[in-house]
Scaffold this motif. Structure first.
Motif, PDB file in Angstrom:
ATOM      1  N   GLN A 102      -4.790  25.102  -4.549  1.00 11.04           N
ATOM      2  CA  GLN A 102      -5.890  24.806  -5.468  1.00 11.04           C
ATOM      3  C   GLN A 102      -5.994  26.053  -6.348  1.00 11.04           C
ATOM      4  OE1 GLN A 102      -7.738  23.606  -1.690  1.00 11.04           O
ATOM      5  NE2 GLN A 102      -9.242  22.629  -3.024  1.00 11.04           N
ATOM      6  N   ASN A 120      -7.470  28.926   3.083  1.00 10.81           N
ATOM      7  CA  ASN A 120      -8.412  27.859   2.726  1.00 10.81           C
ATOM      8  C   ASN A 120      -8.120  27.257   1.359  1.00 10.81           C
ATOM      9  OD1 ASN A 120      -9.824  28.061   5.082  1.00 10.81           O
ATOM     10  ND2 ASN A 120     -11.202  29.642   4.286  1.00 10.81           N
ATOM     11  N   HIS A 121      -7.206  27.867   0.621  1.00 13.73           N
ATOM     12  CA  HIS A 121      -6.956  27.425  -0.754  1.00 13.73           C
ATOM     13  C   HIS A 121      -5.561  26.862  -0.958  1.00 13.73           C
ATOM     14  CE1 HIS A 121     -10.556  29.721  -1.312  1.00 13.73           C
ATOM     15  NE2 HIS A 121      -9.944  30.852  -1.029  1.00 13.73           N
ATOM     16  N   ASN A 152      -5.158  18.209   0.588  1.00 17.49           N
ATOM     17  CA  ASN A 152      -5.698  19.554   0.761  1.00 17.49           C
ATOM     18  C   ASN A 152      -6.066  19.777   2.224  1.00 17.49           C
ATOM     19  OD1 ASN A 152      -5.649  20.569  -1.889  1.00 17.49           O
ATOM     20  ND2 ASN A 152      -7.491  19.387  -2.411  1.00 17.49           N
ATOM     21  N   SER A 186      -9.180  28.033  -7.146  1.00 13.61           N
ATOM     22  CA  SER A 186      -9.720  28.760  -5.989  1.00 13.61           C
ATOM     23  C   SER A 186      -8.907  30.020  -5.730  1.00 13.61           C
ATOM     24  CB  SER A 186      -9.666  27.905  -4.722  1.00 13.61           C
ATOM     25  OG  SER A 186     -10.216  26.663  -4.958  1.00 13.61           O
ATOM     26  N   VAL A 187      -7.583  29.910  -5.912  1.00  9.96           N
ATOM     27  CA  VAL A 187      -6.742  31.099  -5.726  1.00  9.96           C
ATOM     28  C   VAL A 187      -7.098  32.144  -6.784  1.00  9.96           C
ATOM     29  CG1 VAL A 187      -4.377  31.979  -5.840  1.00  9.96           C
ATOM     30  CG2 VAL A 187      -4.854  29.851  -4.616  1.00  9.96           C
TER      31      VAL A 187
END
Ligand SMILES: Cc1cc2nc3c(=O)[nH]c(=O)nc-3n(C[C@H](O)[C@H](O)[C@H](O)COP(=O)(O)OP(=O)(O)OC[C@H]3O[C@@H](n4cnc5c(N)ncnc54)[C@H](O)[C@@H]3O)c2cc1C
Length: 362
Positions: free
Chosen positions: A148, A85-86, A250, A151-152
């Protein structure tokens, strides 16, 4: 290699992608880790980054080797933490330079054995059907991706917490104390914390002094603009590195773009005006897509050591103090974390880090 020293108390200063990665890797090797950040968790540069994960550009072979291996390590981290998701591993299409510079770039990549392919017009058109301005040729580098980064970093911090580590934001570290010639504690605005090892992963703030440490890193930080749009359906498949804008999509469909490559912002042009101009450039480059709408504009500061190269390893003059400061920290973070943890806790000094030691600024 010496035996693993377990239960070392490691304090990591900075919770961006570098600090988070170092902390997780130290924890993996048995250390008790605490991460302290003076601000919100997830870092500063890490939240303002284009996030391109690549080894396409490296000034020398040693730097290329580090970056190239870093791609593999990032993939392993992705699998371990399910980062889908990231981030994406979408590969890159590059045609930022033309003529001699383009040919030279392809030659360098080929010589280094980096997975890259020269594409012609029709192949690019097939891969990116929404591209209106199709270049005559581009270099496809298939193993690259984009993340991103904040976020990671937050996902890594969650893992550190799940494994029993301590992660605290809004705790500025002000100094380091030593006893018997080595690090004994860090001082913060809310008290003192005993430790065996401190790792400074303070990003662009690396040149700020800490009480009790006679060493700071000279920096040549520079600025860059990053913008994000509202989500659109997926229309581009790769990171696109064009002559006047870098952009990608993204997973949620939002576009991320960056423009100022040389680090010089024009004080006469507002960030919003520049961002709007960048958006219209992207809109012109693509066809059959809905209107791009600006959602966020950020001016980020790249943490760049004075000579442009990463600085990773023992801080000169203080046993138990280490640092990891660099641009391209998104690409390098997970691997650098592992290399540094191995050095701190297993005593293994990787030859890959030979050219990147802090001692060159002693
Ligand atoms: C515009 C831009 C584009 C970029 N593009 C790319 C790219 O495409 N690919 C790539 O690989 N890299 C890119 N980078 C670089 C990359 O983002 C950085 O190298 C990376 O995020 C650095 O991570 P970090 O953890 O070292 O720093 P940060 O994320 O800045 O984290 C450092 C943390 O340390 C904390 N801190 C500092 N001092 C103290 C203190 N005294 N006490 C407690 N906490 C402290 C700060 O609050 C901060 O949270 C880009 C950067 C920018 C700005």
């Amino acid at each position: 290699m010496s035996d693993v020293v377990v239960n070392q108390q490691v304090v990591v200063v900075g919770s961006g992608i570098i600090g988070a990665s170092v902390a997780l890797a130290c924890q993996d090797l048995g250390a008790e880790v605490t991460i302290l950040d003076k601000g919100l968790l997830g870092g500063i540069a890490s939240g303002n980054s284009f996030g391109w994960i690549n080894a396409s550009f490296a000034e020398n072979q040693a730097y290329f080797d580090l970056r190239n291996e870093a791609l593999e390590r990032f993939r392993a981290l992705d699998q371990r933490l399910s980062l889908e998701n990231h981030m994406r591993w979408q590969g890159t299409l590059w045609w930022e330079d033309m003529g001699h510079d383009f040919a030279e770039q392809f030659q360098v990549l080929t010589k280094r054995g980096y997975p890259s392919k020269l594409l012609k017009y029709s192949e690019i058109e097939t891969l990116e059907p929404h591209l209106r301005e199709v270049p005559d040729q581009a270099i496809l580098t298939t193993t690259e991706g984009a993340a991103q980064a904040k976020s990671v970093a937050l996902a890594i911090l969650d893992e550190v917490k799940r494994n029993g580590g301590t992660v605290r934001g809004c705790v500025p570290v002000t100094g380091i104390r030593q006893a018997a010639g080595r690090v004994s504690s860090v001082q913060t605005e809310v008290g003192e914390l005993l430790c065996d090892v401190v790792v400074l992963a303070t990003g662009a703030a690396a040149q700020s002094a800490l009480i009790g440490l006679d060493w700071t890193l000279p920096m040549a930080n520079n600025e860059g603009i990053i913008l994000q749009t509202d989500p659109l359906p997926q229309v581009i498949q790769h990171v696109l590195m064009t002559p006047d804008v870098h952009f990608r999509q993204n997973l949620d469909g939002s576009f991320v773009a960056g423009q100022i490559f040389n680090g010089e912002t024009n004080p006469n042009v507002s960030a919003i005006a520049l961002a709007s101009e960048i958006i219209s450039r992207i809109q012109t480059k693509l066809r059959d897509i809905p209107k791009l709408r600006l959602a966020e504009v950020k001016i980020g500061i790249r943490p760049v050591p004075l000579d442009g190269m990463p600085v990773i390893g023992a801080v000169p003059g203080l046993v138990g103090a280490y640092t990891a400061i660099m641009h391209s920290g998104v690409t390098l973070g997970p691997f650098v974390g592992q290399l540094l943890a191995s050095e701190i806790l297993e005593g293994y000094a990787s030859p890959l880090l030979k050219l990147f030691r802090p001692v060159r600024f002693a």
